[in-house]
Enzyme design. Sequence first.
Site, PDB file in Angstrom:
ATOM      1  N   GLU A   1     -20.841  24.845  19.181  1.00 43.64           N
ATOM      2  CA  GLU A   1     -21.514  26.024  19.941  1.00 43.64           C
ATOM      3  C   GLU A   1     -21.868  25.815  21.439  1.00 43.64           C
ATOM      4  O   GLU A   1     -21.493  26.729  22.316  1.00 43.64           O
ATOM      5  CB  GLU A   1     -22.869  26.590  19.251  1.00 43.64           C
ATOM      6  CG  GLU A   1     -22.576  27.329  17.845  1.00 43.64           C
ATOM      7  CD  GLU A   1     -21.652  28.289  17.833  1.00 43.64           C
ATOM      8  OE1 GLU A   1     -21.747  29.095  18.981  1.00 43.64           O
ATOM      9  OE2 GLU A   1     -21.368  28.789  16.857  1.00 43.64           O
TER      10      GLU A   1
ATOM     11  N   ARG B   1     -17.805  38.491  20.829  1.00 46.10           N
ATOM     12  CA  ARG B   1     -18.466  37.290  20.695  1.00 46.10           C
ATOM     13  C   ARG B   1     -19.900  37.631  19.902  1.00 46.10           C
ATOM     14  O   ARG B   1     -20.329  38.995  20.026  1.00 46.10           O
ATOM     15  CB  ARG B   1     -19.042  36.767  22.145  1.00 46.10           C
ATOM     16  CG  ARG B   1     -17.909  36.286  22.888  1.00 46.10           C
ATOM     17  CD  ARG B   1     -17.498  35.013  22.368  1.00 46.10           C
ATOM     18  NE  ARG B   1     -16.415  34.356  23.167  1.00 46.10           N
ATOM     19  CZ  ARG B   1     -15.448  33.503  22.680  1.00 46.10           C
ATOM     20  NH1 ARG B   1     -16.026  32.721  21.806  1.00 46.10           N
ATOM     21  NH2 ARG B   1     -14.392  33.194  23.290  1.00 46.10           N
TER      22      ARG B   1
ATOM     23  N   ASN C   1     -19.771  27.414  24.597  1.00 47.50           N
ATOM     24  CA  ASN C   1     -20.621  28.330  25.604  1.00 47.50           C
ATOM     25  C   ASN C   1     -20.254  27.847  27.063  1.00 47.50           C
ATOM     26  O   ASN C   1     -20.069  28.301  28.113  1.00 47.50           O
ATOM     27  CB  ASN C   1     -22.086  28.051  25.583  1.00 47.50           C
ATOM     28  CG  ASN C   1     -22.656  29.229  24.475  1.00 47.50           C
ATOM     29  OD1 ASN C   1     -21.945  30.169  24.071  1.00 47.50           O
ATOM     30  ND2 ASN C   1     -23.952  28.978  24.358  1.00 47.50           N
TER      31      ASN C   1
END
Length: 144
Positions: free
Chosen positions: A45, A103, A49
């Site tokens: 994650e 997203r 990002n």
Amino acid sequence: MNEMQLKFLSRSENEVFARNVVAAFALPLNPTLSELSDVKTAVSEAVTNCIVHGYRNAEGWITVRCVIEGEKLHIEISDGGTGIEDLEKALTPFYTTLPEEERSGMGFTIMQTFMTDFSVRSERGKGTTVTMCKDFGARGSDAQ
């Protein structure tokens, strides 16, 4: 104490590489499969990002630093990208700056849920750093 640092380009194919390197580094802590999965997911994650939000359609460097201290794995993932305009809003579950890309806006929430400690520092135009810790000594009696 043991530590390592990894630096790689913000390409999507490097996300799997980063998560596997951190998982391998954590092995001396004898994590359960569930704990290892938590670490890999949180790293995925954070790196995603950096790629998607930090650099947006550009390429830059992502740095992963890990330190094992006692039974704790400290992880710091940083980029030199755009930074986060409104950090408080970005930390809100389901918030995303890219809804057109479908997203979920759950990246920070997932990191926070799967790790023992979690924080984010960001400066516009200078980048973002996610700091996480997984305490393998904080296991419940059911850990195998």
